[in-house]
Design an enzyme around this catalytic site. Structure first.
Site, PDB file in Angstrom:
ATOM      1  N   PHE B  39       0.850  -1.025   0.197  1.00  0.00           N
ATOM      2  CA  PHE B  39      -0.162  -0.211   0.160  1.00  0.00           C
ATOM      3  C   PHE B  39       1.094   1.534  -0.484  1.00  0.00           C
ATOM      4  CE2 PHE B  39      -2.331  -3.456   2.098  1.00  0.00           C
ATOM      5  CZ  PHE B  39      -3.615  -3.668   1.521  1.00  0.00           C
ATOM      6  N   VAL B  77       2.221  -1.665   4.322  1.00  0.00           N
ATOM      7  CA  VAL B  77       1.886  -0.290   4.277  1.00  0.00           C
ATOM      8  C   VAL B  77       3.372   0.176   3.915  1.00  0.00           C
ATOM      9  CG1 VAL B  77       1.145   1.727   5.006  1.00  0.00           C
ATOM     10  CG2 VAL B  77      -0.190  -0.822   5.492  1.00  0.00           C
ATOM     11  N   CYS B  78       3.860   1.495   3.536  1.00  0.00           N
ATOM     12  CA  CYS B  78       5.132   1.879   2.827  1.00  0.00           C
ATOM     13  C   CYS B  78       4.936   3.766   4.058  1.00  0.00           C
ATOM     14  CB  CYS B  78       5.266   3.017   1.903  1.00  0.00           C
ATOM     15  SG  CYS B  78       5.906   3.919   1.081  1.00  0.00           S
ATOM     16  N   ILE B  79       5.764   3.103   5.054  1.00  0.00           N
ATOM     17  CA  ILE B  79       6.100   3.891   6.425  1.00  0.00           C
ATOM     18  C   ILE B  79       6.296   5.243   6.295  1.00  0.00           C
ATOM     19  CG2 ILE B  79       8.828   2.843   6.466  1.00  0.00           C
ATOM     20  CD1 ILE B  79       8.022   2.883   8.826  1.00  0.00           C
ATOM     21  N   ALA B  82       2.696   6.871   5.288  1.00  0.00           N
ATOM     22  CA  ALA B  82       2.151   6.445   5.854  1.00  0.00           C
ATOM     23  C   ALA B  82       2.075   7.420   7.648  1.00  0.00           C
ATOM     24  CB  ALA B  82       1.931   4.995   6.422  1.00  0.00           C
TER      25      ALA B  82
END
Lengths: 120, 130
Positions: B39, B77-79, B82
């Site tokens: 994501f 989830v791409c940190i 995010a």
């Protein structure tokens, strides 16, 4: 580790969304994994290639600096749609970095030639 | 076939977020494998535990969680994307002086390297765009 050729496709203008930056970040990450990366600019993404961008006026960071570092990551294959340029009254000599112009057939071939295509 | 799915669309903003989940459900039902779902961009909102759609609407975070339970799907989830959008786990929340995290169970924060690695071991990478 296996090797695959990656093609990053940009379709969006530089500052209307975060996609242009995400595309560049993805290209650099893939290059760090020592995979061959090419970048293709279609549609309004050709505006990412213009010089003299001044995004500080809208509180954004410039993408142009990131374009300049691509050769340091061995990302030297930059392609642009000739039609996208022509539709916007632009030519390659107006762009900030050297790019190869491709007609629509050559764009198709380029996509076919790559193992992984990431769209932005 | 082994797929990796990239989700750039946010729930309720882009149909692509819903299409990604439907594709994942269909691919798994047909016996394919999904190595990872990544994501990025606005897609990170798919991992928010605070999302509260009306009861007669699709609930995408729960849809992904159901696939984790049934198929041990790896949701990353791409940190970077995010935390700038206010989606983070409790550890990141503490690090950034926030009262609490909001990353839904079953989702993990990590970097773009997870996308590069996934692309290398998958037969196809599908992007559900923004």
């Amino acid at each position: 580790m296996s090797t695959k050729s990656f093609l990053i496709i940009n379709r969006r203008p530089p500052y209307a969304s975060n996609l242009a930056r995400e595309a560049l970040d993805s290209a650099l990450t893939v290059a760090v994994f020592e995979q061959p990366v090419a970048i293709l600019f279609l549609s309004d993404a050709v505006y990412q290639l213009l010089p003299d961008q001044q995004p500080a006026a809208i509180g954004q960071k410039s993408l142009a600096a990131n374009l300049q570092v691509l050769p340091m990551y061995d990302i030297e294959q930059l392609y642009v749609s000739a039609r996208a340029l022509a539709e916007r009254g632009l030519s390659t000599d107006q762009l900030a970095v050297p790019v190869t112009e491709l007609d629509d057939d050559a764009v198709q071939t380029l996509i076919k030639q790559h193992d992984v295509v990431l769209n932005f | 076939m082994i797929f990796t799915i990239v989700v750039q669309g946010a729930p309720h903003s882009q149909q692509s977020a819903d299409s990604a989940l439907r594709f994942a459900e269909a691919a798994l039902a047909a016996g394919h494998q999904i190595h990872r779902v990544f994501f990025s961009g606005d897609g990170v909102h798919n991992g928010s535990d605070l999302a509260t759609p009306q009861q007669d609407e699709r609930h995408l975070p729960r849809g992904w969680q159901a696939l984790v339970e049934k198929h041990q799907l790896d949701l990353v989830v791409c940190i970077a994307a995010a935390i700038r959008r206010g989606v983070m786990n409790d550890a990141e929340a503490r690090r950034h002086d926030k009262a609490h995290g909001n990353l839904a169970d079953g989702f993990n924060l990590s970097g773009l390297g997870q996308l590069a690695e996934a692309a290398l071991v998958s037969d196809r990478v599908l992007t559900f765009g923004q």
